[in-house]
Scaffold this motif. Structure first.
Motif, PDB file in Angstrom:
ATOM      1  N   SER A 228     -13.204  44.556 103.568  1.00 42.94           N
ATOM      2  CA  SER A 228     -13.335  43.125 103.300  1.00 42.94           C
ATOM      3  C   SER A 228     -12.922  42.804 101.866  1.00 42.94           C
ATOM      4  N   PHE A 229     -13.204  43.704 100.926  1.00 41.94           N
ATOM      5  CA  PHE A 229     -12.806  43.482  99.537  1.00 41.94           C
ATOM      6  C   PHE A 229     -11.325  43.757  99.331  1.00 41.94           C
ATOM      7  N   GLU A 230     -10.801  44.800  99.972  1.00 41.98           N
ATOM      8  CA  GLU A 230      -9.371  45.090  99.824  1.00 41.98           C
ATOM      9  C   GLU A 230      -8.528  43.982 100.448  1.00 41.98           C
ATOM     10  N   ASN A 231      -8.928  43.497 101.623  1.00 36.50           N
ATOM     11  CA  ASN A 231      -8.179  42.419 102.263  1.00 36.50           C
ATOM     12  C   ASN A 231      -8.204  41.152 101.415  1.00 36.50           C
ATOM     13  N   ALA A 232      -9.354  40.859 100.809  1.00 39.99           N
ATOM     14  CA  ALA A 232      -9.455  39.687  99.938  1.00 39.99           C
ATOM     15  C   ALA A 232      -8.556  39.848  98.717  1.00 39.99           C
ATOM     16  N   PHE A 233      -8.519  41.066  98.162  1.00 41.32           N
ATOM     17  CA  PHE A 233      -7.667  41.371  97.003  1.00 41.32           C
ATOM     18  C   PHE A 233      -6.209  41.113  97.354  1.00 41.32           C
ATOM     19  N   ILE A 234      -5.736  41.660  98.469  1.00 41.83           N
ATOM     20  CA  ILE A 234      -4.326  41.536  98.859  1.00 41.83           C
ATOM     21  C   ILE A 234      -3.974  40.087  99.184  1.00 41.83           C
ATOM     22  N   THR A 235      -4.880  39.373  99.834  1.00 44.31           N
ATOM     23  CA  THR A 235      -4.629  37.965 100.140  1.00 44.31           C
ATOM     24  C   THR A 235      -4.464  37.153  98.868  1.00 44.31           C
TER      25      THR A 235
END
Length: 481
Positions: A367-374
């Motif tokens: 959830s944190f990595e996806n938010a970072f990439i977005t």
């Protein structure tokens, strides 16, 4: 008390700011007090002119209005205006707003144009000498750094003045990196330190959460955020801090880009655009340069171009070069082609920081990595390509977008470019790497022949590209036969 943020989402160019401005006269008649926080001073100047054009008065508070001998800090002026203005429209930067006393927002409607930054990922590599200097004032416990007892006053002096004292037997100044680590520790942030790497350096990393935003949002009477998509880090951390989202009255009319759009991913399906891959060199130069040449060879106009600083493409000829953060730039809205060549994948240090956040909040790492990439890759790509004529209502010209990879293509189509065609014609422009896990017997014989001639394993590795592990295995097999 329910924590609520009203979101006004709409495609870039759909009129989010205009919808909000047209609602101001009605809000002022109701006696509302409104403060609008914008990303830049340039946007403040533009909004100020647009408010004046609809016959309303506003007060602008930013560094451009801070003149005279006895200058008052902008944040102090903003706090005073929030406290004493009885019926007004205030304009300020997001940077100033995030530093105000949250209690000052009581009685105000806060409108934030574009998503504010709510988190920073920080990492530095320190050599042995500077690490030892740090550890004179700090202590390491379980891979974390803490201020040693009795040293907090020293660190406060260092951060305030930027200079070192006499303690510790040195009088040289600290690096900006060291001072920032001291500042974070004084703010009680979690700061981590990794083991010594192969170069003898130690990685120090931390996450700086801009928590004052959540206090400000809680204190304001009403909060509206205007953005293309309220996703990524802003949405994730708002939820972590207990906020919910509802649609804002400033939401522009729904619609889609109707002009013909073709999206060209520049690396093959299943591959990711990354700094490591793009700076790799072949006989034709850097992969990044090859991708750029391929895109430019297939453009028919002067395209927009955006890339990371490490790409060193800002002096490229026959393009309009834009920085990665280009929100609010509307002067290129006649462009029909754009080339996006910036990355946004988390680095090794970023991943360590994301892991610490996952542990801190008890949420999945993804959830944190996806938010970072977005936040750092996908949404900036949408913002960049929509600087073109795509944003003009009624535009009928064909738009051609050369983008990094499949992830970006999918994000664009999944958000506001639903009718776009994805064309993979140029995605094979990079040379295919040989799969060295599959070695043919002839190359094995070549290696054994070179070993028989007395050539070293290192040189054979350089000459043939065969890994030293494989060379050693074949050598052992030959000896055992």
């Amino acid at each position: 008390m329910r924590k609520l943020i009203y979101k006004a989402e709409g495609r870039p160019g759909s009129g989010k700011t205009e919808t909000m401005l047209q609602a101001l006269p009605m809000l002022m008649r109701k006696g509302s007090r409104i403060v609008i926080a914008l990303p830049t001073i340039a946007l403040i100047a533009e909004v100020e002119q647009r408010i004046d054009a609809i016959g309303l008065a506003c007060k602008r508070i930013d560094s451009s209005t801070d003149t005279g001998a006895n200058r008052i800090p902008v944040v102090d002026k903003l706090n005073a205006a929030l406290k004493y203005e009885k019926h007004s429209i205030l304009l300020c930067t997001q940077q100033s707003m995030q530093k105000v006393n949250p209690e000052s927002l009581s009685g105000w409607m806060l409108i934030v144009d574009e998503l504010p930054k709510v988190i920073s990922y920080i990492d530095y590599s320190f050599d042995e000498n500077e690490t030892n200097r740090l550890l004179f004032h700090l202590e390491e416990i379980d891979k974390r750094l803490f201020i040693q007892d009795g040293h907090e006053a020293d660190l406060e002096k260092f951060v305030t003045s930027g200079s070192n004292g006499v303690r510790g037997g040195t009088s040289s100044t600290w690096s900006d990196a060291a001072l920032n680590i001291f500042r974070l520790l004084m703010q009680r942030a979690d700061v981590f330190i990794a083991a010594v790497d192969k170069s003898g350096n130690r990685l120090v990393y931390a996450v700086e959460e801009i928590d004052n935003w959540w206090s400000i949002f809680s204190a304001a009477d009403e909060v509206h955020v205007l953005a293309a998509n309220v996703v990524g880090e802003f949405e994730l951390f708002a939820q972590i801090h207990g906020f919910q989202f509802e649609q804002s009255v400033f939401t522009p009319p729904a619609g889609a880009y109707e002009c013909p759009i073709t999206i060209y991913p520049m690396v093959k399906q299943g591959s990711k655009f990354s700094q490591t891959n793009m700076i790799e060199r072949t006989e034709q130069g850097r992969n990044l340069d090859l991708v750029l040449r391929t895109a430019l060879d297939n453009t028919g106009s002067t395209p927009l171009l955006s890339a990371n600083k490490w790409g060193k493409l800002d002096n490229t000829l026959n393009v309009h070069y834009l920085s990665k953060d280009n929100r609010g730039l509307n002067q290129y809205s006649d462009a029909t082609e754009a080339i996006a060549l910036f990355g946004g994948n988390p680095s090794r240090a970023d991943k360590l920081n994301l892991e610490s956040l996952a542990g801190k909040y008890g949420r999945p790492y993804d959830s944190f990595e996806n938010a970072f990439i977005t936040t750092r890759f996908l949404e900036p790509s949408l913002q960049f390509v929509t600087r073109t004529a795509i944003r003009n209502p009624g535009n009928t010209k064909s738009i051609r977008l050369f983008v990094q990879d499949e992830r970006v293509a999918n994000y664009l189509v999944g958000s506001y470019l639903a009718n776009a065609k994805v064309d993979w014609s140029f995605s094979e422009c990079l040379p295919t790497k040989e799969d060295r896990r599959k070695i043919d017997p002839d190359r094995r014989q070549v290696v054994l022949g070179l070993l028989a001639q007395g050539m070293s394993e290192n040189r054979i590795n350089r000459e043939t590209g065969i890994s030293r592990t494989t060379i050693r295995k074949w050598k052992d097999q030959q000896l055992a036969a």
